[in-house]
Design a protein around this motif. Structure first.
Motif, PDB file in Angstrom:
ATOM      1  N   GLN A   1     -21.430   7.751  -6.619  1.00  0.00           N
ATOM      2  CA  GLN A   1     -21.367   6.625  -6.064  1.00  0.00           C
ATOM      3  C   GLN A   1     -22.482   5.457  -6.156  1.00  0.00           C
ATOM      4  O   GLN A   1     -23.644   5.738  -6.032  1.00  0.00           O
ATOM      5  N   PHE A   2     -22.036   4.265  -6.320  1.00  0.00           N
ATOM      6  CA  PHE A   2     -22.906   2.969  -6.300  1.00  0.00           C
ATOM      7  C   PHE A   2     -23.039   2.739  -4.931  1.00  0.00           C
ATOM      8  O   PHE A   2     -22.046   2.216  -4.330  1.00  0.00           O
ATOM      9  N   THR A   3     -24.338   2.241  -4.657  1.00  0.00           N
ATOM     10  CA  THR A   3     -24.578   2.082  -3.138  1.00  0.00           C
ATOM     11  C   THR A   3     -25.253   0.782  -2.752  1.00  0.00           C
ATOM     12  O   THR A   3     -25.829   0.286  -1.602  1.00  0.00           O
ATOM     13  N   LEU A   4     -25.419   0.006  -3.951  1.00  0.00           N
ATOM     14  CA  LEU A   4     -26.286  -1.267  -3.663  1.00  0.00           C
ATOM     15  C   LEU A   4     -25.532  -2.481  -3.724  1.00  0.00           C
ATOM     16  O   LEU A   4     -25.946  -3.567  -4.223  1.00  0.00           O
ATOM     17  N   CYS A   5     -24.388  -2.358  -4.012  1.00  0.00           N
ATOM     18  CA  CYS A   5     -23.302  -3.625  -4.083  1.00  0.00           C
ATOM     19  C   CYS A   5     -23.540  -4.763  -3.161  1.00  0.00           C
ATOM     20  O   CYS A   5     -23.698  -4.386  -2.138  1.00  0.00           O
ATOM     21  N   ARG A   6     -23.644  -5.869  -3.827  1.00  0.00           N
ATOM     22  CA  ARG A   6     -23.651  -6.999  -2.733  1.00  0.00           C
ATOM     23  C   ARG A   6     -22.464  -7.790  -2.720  1.00  0.00           C
ATOM     24  O   ARG A   6     -22.394  -9.050  -1.895  1.00  0.00           O
TER      25      ARG A   6
END
Length: 270
Positions: free
Chosen positions: A250-255
């Motif tokens: 999972q990528f958790t830093l998306c803006r």
């Protein structure tokens, strides 16, 4: 699945704070209507997908990219993410062709809803697209149908379950083809409270089987027909990601960036 070693700030947690990307807003038209989407082409005050200060012509976009990235060695990625559906606009391919001819040193990225992906993968590969992001909000046709008002395909407009099945089928086939072409594929999921919270795990399981490398689940931003929806509480979003991570990183830093975003997305992130 091994950790992805890339310099794309939207595909790698460390790269997110070190490297830059620039989105070229060259694609105004769309072929589906997401109920959470409100495309705005003359907006400087909102930060979300589908928004840009203005739509640029391909030559204009490439010139802007050259000006913005000149002397800035942190840039690694040039992407096309809208404000409409990139694959529904010939300007997208014209821009990618210009970028390929310029040999600017940046890797090409594209974001898509996936409807036209099966017929576009070979062309994208020839034009040098290395990274692909597909927005896919579940695998259940009934729940998917609640998120989209219509899907336009081959001169016809589809609604309800028929539209959802068409979209899901093309998304999965297109992803499979992109993986076969050695593209690094990430799938974005928009979590809409009351509709598709339970879709993260079955989606992650399906994506693993397709060879996807990364998943990015985010809460819906209230807009369009869903403007009265409340964003998912952060704790609930964390729970959904934690359940899905058993199947898919999972990528958790998306803006949840604009279609004309530029710079290092995680520069201000603690």
């Amino acid at each position: 699945m091994e950790r992805i070693q890339v310099t794309h700030p939207c595909f790698d947690q460390e790269a997110h704070r070190k490297y830059g990307r620039i989105h070229l807003p060259v694609a105004p038209k769309c072929n589906i209507q997401c109920r959470y989407c409100d495309r705005k082409y003359d907006c400087a005050n909102e930060s979300r997908p589908g928004v840009t200060s203005r739509v640029l012509k391909p030559e204009e976009a490439v010139s802007w990219m050259e000006e913005e990235t000149a002397g800035k060695d942190f840039y690694r990625i040039v992407g096309i993410a809208g404000p409409g559906e990139p694959l529904a606009n010939e300007e997208t391919f014209e821009t990618l062709e210009l970028l390929k001819r310029k040999n600017c040193g940046l890797q090409a990225c594209l974001s898509t809803n996936g409807l036209l992906l099966p017929q576009s993968v070979s062309r994208l590969a020839e034009l040098g697209v290395s990274y692909l992001t597909v927005t896919m909000n579940g695998v259940c046709p009934e729940k998917t149908a609640e998120i989209y008002r219509y899907v336009r395909w081959d001169g016809r407009t589809f609604h309800g379950r028929e539209a959802a099945e068409l979209l899901l089928g093309n998304q999965m086939e297109g992803i499979r083809m992109a993986v076969a072409k050695k593209m690094i594929v990430k799938v974005n999921m928009v979590v809409v409270p009351g509709i598709n919270e339970d879709q993260a795990v079955p989606l992650a399981r399906t994506l693993k089987g397709l060879g996807v490398r990364l998943m990015n689940a985010n809460s819906v931003i209230p807009a369009g027909e869903f403007r009265d929806k409340k964003p998912l509480p952060h704790g609930e979003l964390c729970r959904i990601r934690n359940e899905a991570v058993a199947w898919m990183p999972q990528f958790t830093l998306c803006r949840q960036c604009r279609a004309d975003a530029a710079g290092i997305p995680g520069k201000a992130v603690d």
